[in-house]
Design a protein around this motif. Structure first.
Motif, PDB file in Angstrom:
ATOM      1  N   PRO A  45       0.821  -1.219   0.000  1.00  0.00           N
ATOM      2  CA  PRO A  45       0.000   0.000   0.000  1.00  0.00           C
ATOM      3  C   PRO A  45       0.851   1.263   0.000  1.00  0.00           C
ATOM      4  N   GLU A  46       0.338   2.312  -0.669  1.00  0.00           N
ATOM      5  CA  GLU A  46       1.034   3.606  -0.656  1.00  0.00           C
ATOM      6  C   GLU A  46       0.548   4.390   0.549  1.00  0.00           C
ATOM      7  N   ILE A  47       1.200   4.159   1.669  1.00  0.00           N
ATOM      8  CA  ILE A  47       0.849   4.848   2.915  1.00  0.00           C
ATOM      9  C   ILE A  47       2.146   5.396   3.507  1.00  0.00           C
ATOM     10  N   THR A  48       2.026   6.286   4.476  1.00  0.00           N
ATOM     11  CA  THR A  48       3.258   6.915   4.963  1.00  0.00           C
ATOM     12  C   THR A  48       4.155   5.920   5.702  1.00  0.00           C
ATOM     13  N   ASP A  49       3.574   4.859   6.281  1.00  0.00           N
ATOM     14  CA  ASP A  49       4.414   3.859   6.961  1.00  0.00           C
ATOM     15  C   ASP A  49       5.329   3.122   5.983  1.00  0.00           C
ATOM     16  N   THR A  50       4.814   2.768   4.806  1.00  0.00           N
ATOM     17  CA  THR A  50       5.691   2.063   3.847  1.00  0.00           C
ATOM     18  C   THR A  50       6.703   3.050   3.248  1.00  0.00           C
ATOM     19  N   ASP A  51       6.298   4.318   3.104  1.00  0.00           N
ATOM     20  CA  ASP A  51       7.253   5.340   2.626  1.00  0.00           C
ATOM     21  C   ASP A  51       8.412   5.469   3.614  1.00  0.00           C
ATOM     22  N   ALA A  52       8.064   5.454   4.911  1.00  0.00           N
ATOM     23  CA  ALA A  52       9.095   5.632   5.944  1.00  0.00           C
ATOM     24  C   ALA A  52      10.098   4.477   5.907  1.00  0.00           C
ATOM     25  N   LEU A  53       9.622   3.261   5.643  1.00  0.00           N
ATOM     26  CA  LEU A  53      10.526   2.107   5.597  1.00  0.00           C
ATOM     27  C   LEU A  53      11.390   2.137   4.341  1.00  0.00           C
ATOM     28  N   ALA A  54      10.794   2.573   3.225  1.00  0.00           N
ATOM     29  CA  ALA A  54      11.567   2.682   1.981  1.00  0.00           C
ATOM     30  C   ALA A  54      12.685   3.713   2.180  1.00  0.00           C
ATOM     31  N   GLU A  55      12.369   4.747   2.940  1.00  0.00           N
ATOM     32  CA  GLU A  55      13.369   5.794   3.240  1.00  0.00           C
ATOM     33  C   GLU A  55      14.526   5.198   4.071  1.00  0.00           C
ATOM     34  N   ILE A  56      14.191   4.325   5.012  1.00  0.00           N
ATOM     35  CA  ILE A  56      15.247   3.690   5.829  1.00  0.00           C
ATOM     36  C   ILE A  56      16.111   2.793   4.940  1.00  0.00           C
ATOM     37  N   LEU A  57      15.461   2.026   4.054  1.00  0.00           N
ATOM     38  CA  LEU A  57      16.218   1.158   3.137  1.00  0.00           C
ATOM     39  C   LEU A  57      17.196   1.987   2.324  1.00  0.00           C
ATOM     40  N   ASP A  58      16.681   3.103   1.828  1.00  0.00           N
ATOM     41  CA  ASP A  58      17.490   3.989   1.010  1.00  0.00           C
ATOM     42  C   ASP A  58      18.683   4.503   1.828  1.00  0.00           C
ATOM     43  N   TYR A  59      18.416   4.883   3.081  1.00  0.00           N
ATOM     44  CA  TYR A  59      19.467   5.385   3.970  1.00  0.00           C
ATOM     45  C   TYR A  59      20.554   4.328   4.184  1.00  0.00           C
ATOM     46  N   LEU A  60      20.111   3.059   4.275  1.00  0.00           N
ATOM     47  CA  LEU A  60      21.073   1.976   4.524  1.00  0.00           C
ATOM     48  C   LEU A  60      21.850   1.589   3.258  1.00  0.00           C
ATOM     49  N   GLY A  61      21.442   2.167   2.128  1.00  0.00           N
ATOM     50  CA  GLY A  61      22.207   1.938   0.904  1.00  0.00           C
ATOM     51  C   GLY A  61      21.613   0.896  -0.033  1.00  0.00           C
ATOM     52  N   ALA A  62      20.401   0.422   0.256  1.00  0.00           N
ATOM     53  CA  ALA A  62      19.757  -0.535  -0.659  1.00  0.00           C
ATOM     54  C   ALA A  62      19.263   0.231  -1.891  1.00  0.00           C
ATOM     55  N   LYS A  63      19.106  -0.487  -2.998  1.00  0.00           N
ATOM     56  CA  LYS A  63      18.515   0.159  -4.184  1.00  0.00           C
ATOM     57  C   LYS A  63      17.030  -0.155  -4.159  1.00  0.00           C
ATOM     58  N   VAL A  64      16.211   0.890  -4.144  1.00  0.00           N
ATOM     59  CA  VAL A  64      14.768   0.699  -3.999  1.00  0.00           C
ATOM     60  C   VAL A  64      14.054   1.319  -5.190  1.00  0.00           C
ATOM     61  N   LYS A  65      13.217   0.498  -5.872  1.00  0.00           N
ATOM     62  CA  LYS A  65      12.401   1.051  -6.962  1.00  0.00           C
ATOM     63  C   LYS A  65      10.953   0.857  -6.568  1.00  0.00           C
ATOM     64  N   ARG A  66      10.186   1.942  -6.591  1.00  0.00           N
ATOM     65  CA  ARG A  66       8.797   1.861  -6.158  1.00  0.00           C
ATOM     66  C   ARG A  66       7.904   2.119  -7.363  1.00  0.00           C
ATOM     67  N   ALA A  67       7.055   1.167  -7.735  1.00  0.00           N
ATOM     68  CA  ALA A  67       6.011   1.434  -8.723  1.00  0.00           C
ATOM     69  C   ALA A  67       4.739   1.595  -7.900  1.00  0.00           C
ATOM     70  N   SER A  68       3.574   1.788  -8.557  1.00  0.00           N
ATOM     71  CA  SER A  68       2.412   2.134  -7.740  1.00  0.00           C
ATOM     72  C   SER A  68       2.091   1.076  -6.681  1.00  0.00           C
ATOM     73  N   GLU A  69       2.115  -0.199  -7.055  1.00  0.00           N
ATOM     74  CA  GLU A  69       1.720  -1.202  -6.061  1.00  0.00           C
ATOM     75  C   GLU A  69       2.836  -2.169  -5.706  1.00  0.00           C
ATOM     76  N   SER A  70       4.020  -1.936  -6.234  1.00  0.00           N
ATOM     77  CA  SER A  70       5.071  -2.896  -5.904  1.00  0.00           C
ATOM     78  C   SER A  70       6.357  -2.166  -5.524  1.00  0.00           C
ATOM     79  N   ILE A  71       7.217  -2.931  -4.883  1.00  0.00           N
ATOM     80  CA  ILE A  71       8.498  -2.346  -4.493  1.00  0.00           C
ATOM     81  C   ILE A  71       9.568  -3.388  -4.824  1.00  0.00           C
ATOM     82  N   VAL A  72      10.605  -2.938  -5.508  1.00  0.00           N
ATOM     83  CA  VAL A  72      11.705  -3.835  -5.863  1.00  0.00           C
ATOM     84  C   VAL A  72      12.914  -3.389  -5.053  1.00  0.00           C
TER      85      VAL A  72
END
Ligand code: EPU
Length: 417
Positions: A45-72
């Protein structure tokens, strides 16, 4: 300041499609770090909680690609560094990173997690799980420093079936040497979702969804594809909306079994509900009977639905009793409902709801996520305009809530005031 403004009394008709589960997604996203190659998670889901976790992943150096309903997520470039306090404080689920970083690197430093203020919410059972597997936990002011040179499988008995502790112990045990048994494990569907994801990566977990989970540790976990289950709390919230103001409102893309306790309680009240293979149709019913509800771990009545269902109890003729057994402070919605016209008494861990009462719109505050959901439902039913302040918690958990409700006939908007 942003507020939610709702003009109540409108009939909701049509179909509402349920999004992926918040509480699954927030565990699956950190779990992706355990893989040694790219992971795809669908129906996020596109909610602020999943955004916050994607931000942490990004901070840790993971490569994150977000499409509307999926995350790679490509976790191969991840670095083990301390997550800044303002990031971990945003949500409870940040502590799943504590487990995966410990499992992957044998060392983690993390600030205390955040989350809704609905009770004490200690994490002693998570730490007990880590320690049983060989970790040494040091607590320094508001952060933990955890070391584990060798993680070794063990027998872990949880003092209560905690969702977070069950998931955290599983996340570490998949990489420990030998077998771990978690006794008195939580049985929530989100735990099955996480176990399936880990098994898709190559983990060896059996028994998820029962009170005894067995995990045989493996050396490596590979990237894979997985799908988030439908959100059973969003499902329940909209089913309640249908019972309050619906006309054959269809709640679609759901797993009805996950909300069975709610449906059974609603049938006991006399609500018209039709259950299909992956949907429920529900309509407003007059003269509802009062009921008794007690919150419990799955498959009992979900605590996350007790605040939303309170609105429906105000529409039952007579006294309903609702007992909250999971959290100490989950009745912050009640004073606001009473301001809107309900007659609810808080008596220790119980509330007594004297119905039926008409509700009138006024200004109220979303003190926490499900209190906010409760007030949205109250606003949909109430005469006049309900203005909900502090809408951040609502947006943490309900994907596109304004758009979804508008599409089925509600008058609801986010306003800047
Ligand atoms: N508890 C302890 N010690 C622990 C862990 C839990 O005393 O180490 C107590 C808690 O204080 C609470 C009870 O045990 O009274 C249950 O806590 P649990 O660990 O099961 O909850 P959680 O993992 O922190 C998740 C959901 C909550 C949901 C509960 C119960 C996530 C991110 N959160 O929390 O969801 O209420 O399980 O089903 O998955 C929500 O979505 O609004 C929400 C609060």
């Amino acid at each position: 300041m942003k507020v939610l403004e709702i003009s109540g009394g409108r009939t909701l008709e049509g179909t509402i499609r349920i999004s992926g589960s918040k509480n699954s997604s927030v565990a699956l996203i950190p779990a992706a770090i355990l893989a040694d190659s790219e992971v795809t998670i669908c129906n996020v889901p596109e909610i602020t909680d999943t955004d916050a976790l994607a931000e942490i992943l990004d901070y840790l150096g993971a490569k994150v690609k977000r499409a509307s309903e999926s995350i790679v997520i490509d976790p191969t470039t991840i670095i083990n560094k301390e997550i800044p306090e303002e990031m971990s404080k945003k949500l409870r689920a940040s502590y799943y990173f504590m487990a995966v970083l410990l499992a992957k690197f044998g060392h983690v430093e993390m600030y205390f997690p955040g989350g809704c203020s609905i009770g004490a919410r200690p994490i002693d059972q998570t730490l007990k799980g880590f320690e049983a597997l060989g970790a040494v936990v040091k607590e320094e002011e508001n952060r933990y420093i955890i070391d584990a040179k060798n993680l070794v499988g063990a027998h872990v008995y949880l003092d209560m079936p905690s969702v977070g502790a069950t998931i955290n112990t599983m996340l570490v045990a998949v990489k420990a040497k030998g077998e771990t048994v978690i006794e008195n494990a939580a049985k929530e569907p989100e735990i099955v979702n996480v176990a399936t994801f880990l098994n898709n990566m190559g983990a060896k977990i059996t028994g998820a969804g029962t009170s005894e989970i067995r995990i045989r540790g493996v050396e490596t976990l590979e990237g894979c594809y997985t799908e988030v289950i439908p959100d059973r709390i969003e499902t329940g919230t909209y089913i309640i909306a249908g019972a309050l103001v619906g006309k054959e409102l269809k709640i679609d893309n759901i797993i009805p079994e996950h909300v069975e306790m709610l449906i059974l309680k609603m049938k006991e009240m006399g609500v018209q509900v039709e259950v299909g293979p992956d949907y429920v149709t529900v309509s407003k019913t007059d003269s509802l009977k009062p009921v008794r509800i007690k919150t419990q771990g799955y498959p009992g009545f979900a605590t996350d639905l007790q605040q939303p269902v309170t609105v429906l109890l105000t529409q039952c003729e007579g006294e309903s009793i609702l007992e909250e057994t999971v959290y100490e402070n989950r009745f912050k919605n009640v004073p606001y409902l009473n301001e809107m016209g309900s007659n609810i008494e808080i008596v220790g861990k119980k509330i007594k709801v004297h119905g039926k009462t008409d509700l009138k719109g006024t200004q109220v505050e979303a003190t926490d996520l499900r209190a906010g959901a409760c007030l949205v439902l109250a606003g949909l039913l109430a005469e006049g305009t309900t203005t909900i302040t502090n809408i951040g918690p609502v947006l943490r958990g309900y994907e596109h809530i304004v758009e979804k409700l508008t599409e089925i006939g509600a008058k609801i908007e986010i306003k800047e005031v």
